[in-house]
Enzyme design. Structure first.
Site, PDB file in Angstrom:
ATOM      1  N   ASP A 101       0.826  -1.203   0.000  1.00 60.63           N
ATOM      2  CA  ASP A 101       0.000   0.000   0.000  1.00 60.63           C
ATOM      3  C   ASP A 101       0.869   1.266   0.000  1.00 60.63           C
ATOM      4  O   ASP A 101       2.033   1.221   0.391  1.00 60.63           O
ATOM      5  CB  ASP A 101      -0.898   0.034   1.255  1.00 60.63           C
TER       6      ASP A 101
HETATM    7  N1  URA Z   1      -1.302  -6.075   3.650  1.00 60.66           N
HETATM    8  C1  URA Z   1      -1.773  -4.814   3.727  1.00 60.66           C
HETATM    9  O1  URA Z   1      -2.810  -4.581   4.337  1.00 60.66           O
HETATM   10  N2  URA Z   1      -1.084  -3.844   3.125  1.00 60.66           N
HETATM   11  C2  URA Z   1       0.066  -4.050   2.463  1.00 60.66           C
HETATM   12  O2  URA Z   1       0.645  -3.103   1.940  1.00 60.66           O
HETATM   13  C3  URA Z   1       0.551  -5.365   2.385  1.00 60.66           C
HETATM   14  C4  URA Z   1      -0.142  -6.364   2.987  1.00 60.66           C
END
Ligand code: URA
Length: 238
Positions: A101
């Protein structure tokens, strides 16, 4: 023997879809002859030209990035935000293996090797990914158990995971939790914590299979060694 559009795309010249368009428009020749048939099989002895440019097999590149916060895991962004590709100095058409993310930090592999990337992302290969989450609230042993058993996200239960409390801070009412998963559903870690009533304030991926962030500060990257690439191929059964 491989399909013509795949060979063109793998060369890094353009995407597979664009290659199909070029073939259909008569802009591709094989051994001097225009080929308009999609899916024509070619070997590495064939001379392929696109728009007058010779296609040669692209050398593969493999990078390990410590992704900083505020960078998107994509090859381009319609809002003109910085992408992980902007952080790597290469002329090759590399792309990220999986997704972190915008606000997640940590380990990310980037490559132009589609075979390896697809293998690493395929659920059947169960590649371990270790995350450290800073969550709001005080985690208990019961929470560890509930999370590790698997939780339901969008009606589907997640696989079992390994969960460990790293630190509890009663003053700030936060907990640092390590979680190891091998699936890669959208926002999986944040949603797993949410499912048991915890909000993730910070998330970092610290390990991907056997690779860690040793020697890489935020925003730094390095090239994977041939030995590491071989080991990753082993992890996907090749
Ligand atoms: N899980 C998440 O919630 N975000 C990420 O960036 C990676 C795994």
């Amino acid at each position: 023997m491989e399909r013509l559009q795949k060979v063109i795309a793998n060369s890094g010249y353009c995407s597979r879809r664009k290659a199909e368009e070029l073939i259909l428009n008569g802009l591709v020749t094989v051994n001097g002859e225009i080929i308009k048939q999609l899916g024509t099989k070619v070997s590495n002895k064939d001379m392929i030209m696109v728009n007058g440019t010779s296609i040669t097999k692209e050398t593969k590149e493999y990078y390990l990035l410590n992704k900083p916060r505020g960078v998107i895991t994509s090859t381009s962004d319609d809002k003109n935000r910085k992408t992980v590709i902007d952080l790597i100095d290469t002329t090759k058409r590399i792309y990220p293996v999986g997704r972190l993310d915008y606000d997640t930090t940590g380990i990310l592999i980037l490559t132009n090797d589609g075979e390896l990337a697809n293998g690493l992302m395929h659920p059947k290969n169960k590649i371990d990914k270790v995350y450290v989450a800073k969550v709001e609230g005080i985690f208990t042993k019961k929470d560890v158990l509930n999370l590790s058993k698997g939780v339901v996200i969008d009606g589907i239960k997640t696989s079992r995971s390994r969960v460990r409390i790293k630190k509890i801070d009663k003053k700030t009412n936060t907990s640092m939790i390590e979680i190891t998963i091998h699936e890669g559903r959208n926002h999986q870690v944040k949603r797993m914590f949410e499912a048991i009533g915890f909000r993730v304030k910070k998330l970092k991926r610290e390990r991907y299979d056997f690779l860690d962030l040793h020697g890489l500060t935020s925003g730094d990257y390095r090239v994977l060694t041939p030995k590491e690439v071989k080991k990753l191929y082993n992890s996907i059964g090749k």
